[in-house]
Design an enzyme around this catalytic site. Structure first.
Site, PDB file in Angstrom:
ATOM      1  CG  HIS A 177      74.649  34.402  23.891  1.00  0.00           C
ATOM      2  ND1 HIS A 177      75.143  33.372  24.642  1.00  0.00           N
ATOM      3  CD2 HIS A 177      74.126  33.821  22.787  1.00  0.00           C
ATOM      4  CE1 HIS A 177      74.948  32.226  24.019  1.00  0.00           C
ATOM      5  NE2 HIS A 177      74.329  32.472  22.874  1.00  0.00           N
ATOM      6  CG  ASP A 388      77.886  40.985  31.749  1.00  0.00           C
ATOM      7  OD1 ASP A 388      77.675  40.406  30.671  1.00  0.00           O
ATOM      8  OD2 ASP A 388      78.965  40.907  32.361  1.00  0.00           O
TER       9      ASP A 388
HETATM   10  C1  GDG Z   1      78.591  37.210  26.606  1.00  0.00           C
HETATM   11  C2  GDG Z   1      77.657  38.163  27.371  1.00  0.00           C
HETATM   12  C3  GDG Z   1      76.898  36.233  28.769  1.00  0.00           C
HETATM   13  C4  GDG Z   1      87.739  35.394  30.295  1.00  0.00           C
HETATM   14  N1  GDG Z   1      89.077  35.544  30.299  1.00  0.00           N
HETATM   15  C5  GDG Z   1      89.596  34.310  30.146  1.00  0.00           C
HETATM   16  C6  GDG Z   1      88.550  33.387  30.036  1.00  0.00           C
HETATM   17  N2  GDG Z   1      87.428  34.087  30.126  1.00  0.00           N
HETATM   18  C7  GDG Z   1      86.091  33.459  30.065  1.00  0.00           C
HETATM   19  C8  GDG Z   1      85.385  33.481  31.394  1.00  0.00           C
HETATM   20  C9  GDG Z   1      83.937  33.296  30.951  1.00  0.00           C
HETATM   21  C10 GDG Z   1      83.922  34.002  29.600  1.00  0.00           C
HETATM   22  O1  GDG Z   1      85.270  34.153  29.171  1.00  0.00           O
HETATM   23  C11 GDG Z   1      83.311  35.388  29.702  1.00  0.00           C
HETATM   24  O2  GDG Z   1      81.919  35.246  29.817  1.00  0.00           O
HETATM   25  P1  GDG Z   1      81.009  36.380  30.436  1.00  0.00           P
HETATM   26  O3  GDG Z   1      79.640  35.837  30.584  1.00  0.00           O
HETATM   27  O4  GDG Z   1      81.602  36.834  31.721  1.00  0.00           O
HETATM   28  O5  GDG Z   1      81.065  37.608  29.428  1.00  0.00           O
HETATM   29  P2  GDG Z   1      81.052  37.847  27.797  1.00  0.00           P
HETATM   30  O6  GDG Z   1      82.317  37.405  27.185  1.00  0.00           O
HETATM   31  O7  GDG Z   1      80.762  39.299  27.643  1.00  0.00           O
HETATM   32  O8  GDG Z   1      79.844  36.949  27.238  1.00  0.00           O
HETATM   33  C12 GDG Z   1      77.465  37.663  28.796  1.00  0.00           C
HETATM   34  C13 GDG Z   1      77.733  35.334  27.863  1.00  0.00           C
HETATM   35  O9  GDG Z   1      77.899  35.921  26.555  1.00  0.00           O
HETATM   36  C14 GDG Z   1      77.071  33.959  27.679  1.00  0.00           C
HETATM   37  O10 GDG Z   1      75.773  34.068  27.201  1.00  0.00           O
HETATM   38  O11 GDG Z   1      76.950  35.714  30.079  1.00  0.00           O
HETATM   39  O12 GDG Z   1      76.549  38.507  29.479  1.00  0.00           O
HETATM   40  O13 GDG Z   1      78.197  39.491  27.387  1.00  0.00           O
HETATM   41  O14 GDG Z   1      83.627  31.956  30.731  1.00  0.00           O
HETATM   42  O15 GDG Z   1      85.883  32.454  32.209  1.00  0.00           O
HETATM   43  N3  GDG Z   1      88.727  32.058  29.886  1.00  0.00           N
HETATM   44  C15 GDG Z   1      89.993  31.619  29.822  1.00  0.00           C
HETATM   45  N4  GDG Z   1      91.073  32.450  29.890  1.00  0.00           N
HETATM   46  C16 GDG Z   1      90.921  33.797  30.062  1.00  0.00           C
HETATM   47  O16 GDG Z   1      91.910  34.533  30.139  1.00  0.00           O
HETATM   48  N5  GDG Z   1      90.222  30.301  29.678  1.00  0.00           N
END
Ligand code: GDG
Length: 488
Positions: A177, A388
């Protein structure tokens, strides 16, 4: 999924190797919480992965193997709404050495271009090997003959090989990921060869971007002396030659469900209430991130502070920054929190007025509905990571903008930048360039906004998480299989 209790016996608890589809991920799709009587209750924590895999899990009678997220005894197998979950237990020491140590203070910074210095400790590595072995054993114990096993992410890179050694008959896929770094950086890892060999136990290796797959293929040549031809590596397993494929499978979100949520009456009303609570500004900028040093939050704040000083966004502008708590026991995260909070305080101190803080900083987690309302309330979404794998927040923002308004400022160092051509692409290290992009995104007319957003929405709605999972599993099905498929 509804909430459910740990099962205490019965058919679901038996360790039978009868599952045709097994997901192995560091976390279970549920959290352990205390019930009213002090008993263990499992609460669903539905993320994109479970949404994508639930239908496949149900159809195949699959199992999901993962850790519950806190130190404690092995929960073992239990059922939830027809999903078979297998909990792996980690001791306090393993949480410290495996999870906080090797995963979050060695691999995470190393794989994100050493934004923070990775720490290398032999004790952490030993814990990584031991915990990976436990996951592999659980997978071996639950997979039926000839089953498909899908292993996820950097916490479990040794599982494919460990599992293959125990179970020559299963088909193994792995998806990373996070980014896979360039070889000059990966080469710092004292256990680089073991990690490459661990991954090569799989039949198919999926990465977010083509560049990640190429970096991995290069690591196979350099760290393990193997020959890679195109996307395929030849591996010699005890005299048998196997072919392993490495390719890009960019992950996505359940875009239709999010669009639907954003269109709900209550979510739209909440979005209006948010804008009102912010004082009905002309421009609402939004950042949503786990509080992580890869996300470029400080760069974003610096650019915003300078724009306020220069008056380039007018006086009617606010930034809402959700920074959800993350890895709070890891030192680098504590330091980052302090830096972010000092900078937010400085900006608000210098540019605020009574009743008007220019930054609304929220170090909290919110329900999905609140996130959708925030996305709807924002004129400009700021996604500025230094590195990222994908960044789902960018795609979520796009999915919520059902009326094709809004603008996205997006770092070119995200996987999402390869797909979202309608965004204002930025190099977050270039503060002047970042400032110009924010000003531009905040001032485009509705026609240009619509043209850009429409293109991005088309991409995200067509390439959703279900399609991602289906594409990967289909490729795994067709991959030259190293499994010994002869009957048991
Ligand atoms: C890893 C990789 C890759 C955040 N705060 C809240 C909340 N979130 C949710 C967001 C989003 C998720 O968390 C974060 O996903 P990201 O992709 O932005 O980043 P990582 O956590 O670093 O994820 C990344 C991912 O895996 C998938 O393969 O894209 O590159 O680093 O969905 O919305 N959700 C809620 N409350 C919050 O306060 N409900």
């Amino acid at each position: 999924m509804s909430s459910f209790r740990e099962s205490t016996g019965g058919a679901g608890d038996e360790m039978a190797a009868d599952r045709n589809f097994v997901v192995v991920a560091s976390r279970l799709p549920v959290d352990r919480v205390e019930g009213p009587g002090g008993e263990t209750v499992w609460r669903p924590s539905p993320g994109g992965l479970v949404t994508a895999l639930e239908p496949v899990m149900r159809q195949a009678g699959g199992a999901w193997i993962g850790w519950s997220g806190d130190a404690g005894p092995e929960p073992g197998p239990f059922e939830a709404d027809g999903l078979h979950l297998v909990g792996i237990g980690l001791s306090e020491t393993e949480v410290r050495d495996f999870y906080e140590g090797f995963c979050n203070a060695t691999l995470w910074p190393l794989y994100h271009d050493v934004i923070a210095p990775p720490q290398f400790h032999r004790r952490w590595w030993e814990a990584y090997v031991a915990v990976n072995r436990r996951f592999a054993q659980a997978a071996a114990a639950h997979a039926a003959h000839g089953a498909t096993v899908w292993v996820h992410d950097y916490q479990l890179q040794l599982v494919p090989r460990m599992l293959r050694q125990q179970r020559g008959d299963v088909r193994i896929g792995f998806f990373n990921h996070i980014p896979f770094p360039g070889y000059e950086i990966f080469a710092q890892l004292p256990w680089r060869r073991q990690v490459v060999e661990g991954l090569l136990g799989a039949d198919l290796l999926g990465f977010q971007r083509r560049a990640d797959a190429s970096n991995f293929l290069r690591a196979c040549r350099r760290a393990a002396g193997l020959t890679a031809k195109g996307p395929t590596v030849r591996v010699n397993d005890q005299g048998r030659t196997r072919e392993v494929r490495a390719a890009a499978f960019p992950i996505s979100i359940d875009a239709a469900a999010l669009t639907e949520m954003a269109q709900r009456e209550d979510v739209r009303k909440r979005s209006g209430d948010i804008r009102q609570a912010l004082g009905e500004p002309d421009i609402v900028l939004l950042g949503v991130d786990r509080l992580d040093y890869t996300k470029g939050i400080l760069h974003r704040l610096r650019a915003y502070g300078e724009l306020l000083r220069e008056g380039r966004l007018g006086s009617q502008v606010v930034l809402v920054q959700v920074a959800s708590p993350s890895r709070e026991r890891v030192e680098a995260y504590q330091a980052l929190r302090d830096e972010v909070e000092v900078m937010v305080g400085r900006i608000n101190g210098q540019h605020g007025e009574v009743g008007y803080p220019p930054v609304h900083y929220l170090h909290q987690s919110y329900p999905r509905e609140e996130m959708a309302a925030l996305y709807l309330a924002a004129d400009v979404m700021l996604v500025t990571p230094l590195r990222d794998g994908m960044n789902l927040v960018a795609k979520e923002y796009v999915a919520c903008r059902y009326d094709e308004s809004g603008a996205l400022v997006l770092s070119e160092f995200t996987g999402a930048a390869d797909e979202l051509a309608g965004a204002f692409l930025v190099n977050p290290h270039d503060i002047e360039g970042l400032k110009d992009a924010i000003v531009r995104a905040a001032s485009i007319g509705p026609a240009e906004a619509r043209r850009r957003m429409r293109a991005m929405r088309r991409r995200v709605l067509e390439h959703d998480v279900a399609r991602w999972a289906a594409t990967f599993l289909d490729a795994l099905d067709r991959a030259p299989c190293g499994a010994d498929q002869s009957p048991p």
